[in-house]
Design an enzyme around this catalytic site. Structure first.
Site, PDB file in Angstrom:
ATOM      1  N   GLU A  35     -10.373  -5.428  -4.236  1.00 40.26           N
ATOM      2  CA  GLU A  35      -9.747  -6.747  -4.353  1.00 40.26           C
ATOM      3  C   GLU A  35     -10.584  -7.832  -5.044  1.00 40.26           C
ATOM      4  O   GLU A  35     -10.916  -8.857  -4.435  1.00 40.26           O
ATOM      5  CB  GLU A  35      -9.320  -7.230  -2.968  1.00 40.26           C
ATOM      6  CG  GLU A  35      -8.235  -6.362  -2.356  1.00 40.26           C
ATOM      7  CD  GLU A  35      -7.636  -6.919  -1.076  1.00 40.26           C
ATOM      8  OE1 GLU A  35      -8.209  -7.883  -0.502  1.00 40.26           O
ATOM      9  OE2 GLU A  35      -6.603  -6.396  -0.639  1.00 40.26           O
ATOM     10  N   GLU A  89      -3.659  -0.210  -0.484  1.00 37.96           N
ATOM     11  CA  GLU A  89      -3.506  -0.838   0.829  1.00 37.96           C
ATOM     12  C   GLU A  89      -2.074  -1.330   0.967  1.00 37.96           C
ATOM     13  O   GLU A  89      -1.533  -1.964   0.061  1.00 37.96           O
ATOM     14  CB  GLU A  89      -4.451  -2.040   0.998  1.00 37.96           C
ATOM     15  CG  GLU A  89      -5.908  -1.709   1.137  1.00 37.96           C
ATOM     16  CD  GLU A  89      -6.762  -2.945   1.426  1.00 37.96           C
ATOM     17  OE1 GLU A  89      -6.190  -3.967   1.905  1.00 37.96           O
ATOM     18  OE2 GLU A  89      -7.982  -2.910   1.171  1.00 37.96           O
TER      19      GLU A  89
END
Length: 359
Positions: free
Chosen positions: A177, A289
């Site tokens: 991320e 995710e």
């Protein structure tokens, strides 16, 4: 990797053309071309979906932290549990600062020892493992390519690749991320790391995230700067063996911090733009995710998102639920068994797990 020849008719056409060639040179060319085609067929025909879970615990807590107090590692029992449930993939987050306590340092032997134990055990059981520096394009909170030299990042990946390249079941997840930075800076970081990995001779699959927490729903937005869908077209992999990793939570702000889901179809809606972009440009994808809470709307949303992936197997190669791990307890998305019972969400994942399904 982008698709190439993928049908047996290609091999047949090569054969028909070559059998009529009687010269030695012609026969050599036939054998060469047939070998190439068969190799391509072997590579592109393995479309079995990788389905699994993030086992999150090694990246927890304050730095540097104390083992088994601030952080821990997945257990062999957990790995066995998920394999027995039919899963074949684990995403394994770790803290870069614990592995390398200073830039360019050798790996901390205790931490690396625990990491390799997890990796080796899981891969020995036939699972694939995504090795994931869970650092948000940061090192001790400073941005890679801005406050931290890119060479520190390439040093990390050079060392990881040299240690893990001989294990074909290891996948290299470049970074978790990236966010709050220029997308162009992240692209430079990513390409430098990919180049460093390939310079070691490693041919392992690489997962490449985008900026803005690599959110699928914001892949073509511009609120964070130049959109991923423009900048990330510049990814360069000499081996052409990478997938784009996106994350896709189902709550109101897409943060994965609420136990409610916007609607039963929010997952597929938020994946749609990214999926179309990937298909247009011939890319493959990994949903690294995602999660939903313990209620009927979220259960329906779980079915929706996995059905969407199953209907778009030309794009998707893998997915991993967030999360499992030995310390999650009653966390809303915990997939580990708790108080002697399987997680409620597992029942809705199970129909989409196992066998030779194509996601």
């Amino acid at each position: 990797p982008r698709s190439t020849l993928s049908s047996s008719s290609a091999a047949s056409d090569v054969y028909k053309r070559q059998v009529s060639t009687q010269s030695t040179g012609g026969m050599k060319l036939y054998l060469f071309l047939l070998t190439v085609v068969l190799c391509v067929l072997k590579i592109t025909s393995d479309n079995t979906c990788l389905q699994g879970v993030n086992l999150s615990c090694a990246e927890w807590g304050k730095l540097p932290g104390v083992y088994n107090k601030d952080y821990t590692f997945p257990t062999h029992q957990e790995i066995d549990y998920y394999q027995q449930k039919g899963m074949n993939l684990i995403r394994f987050p770790f803290a870069w600062e614990r592995l390398q306590t200073a830039q360019f340092a050798q790996f901390d032997q205790d931490y690396w020892g625990h990491m390799t134990d997890t990796i080796n055990y899981a891969t020995s059981k036939g699972l694939k493992v995504v090795v994931d520096p869970h650092n948000y394009a940061r090192y001790y909170g400073k941005v890679v390519g801005v406050d931290v030299p890119v060479t520190a990042f390439t040093d990390l990946w050079t060392k990881l690749a040299n240690n893990l390249k001989s294990n074909p079941n290891v996948i290299f997840g470049l970074m978790n991320e990236p966010n709050t930075m220029k997308t162009e800076t992240w692209l430079e970081d990513a390409n430098a790391a990919i180049s460093a990995i390939r310079a070691t001779g490693a041919t392992n699959l690489i997962t490449v995230p985008g900026n803005a927490w690599t959110g699928a729903s914001s892949w073509c937005d511009n609120w964070y700067g130049t959109p991923n869908c423009q900048v990330m077209l510049g990814v360069k992999d000499p081996a052409n063996n990478f997938v784009f990793e996106v994350h896709n939570y189902l709550d109101s702000d897409g943060s994965g911090t609420h136990d409610t889901c916007v609607s039963s179809s929010i997952g597929s809606q938020r994946l749609a733009t990214f999926t179309a972009w990937a298909r247009q440009h011939g890319y493959k994808a990994y949903l690294g995710e995602w999660a939903g809470g313990r209620n009927q709307v979220c259960y329906q949303a779980i079915t929706d998102i996995l059905s969407f992936i199953g209907n778009n197997t030309d794009v998707y190669r893998a997915w991993t639920w967030w999360a499992g791990g030995p310390w999650w307890g009653d966390y809303i998305f915990n997939l580990d068994p708790y108080s002697g019972s399987d997680s409620p969400q597992l029942a809705y994942l199970q129909p989409f797990i196992g066998g030779n399904r194509k996601c």
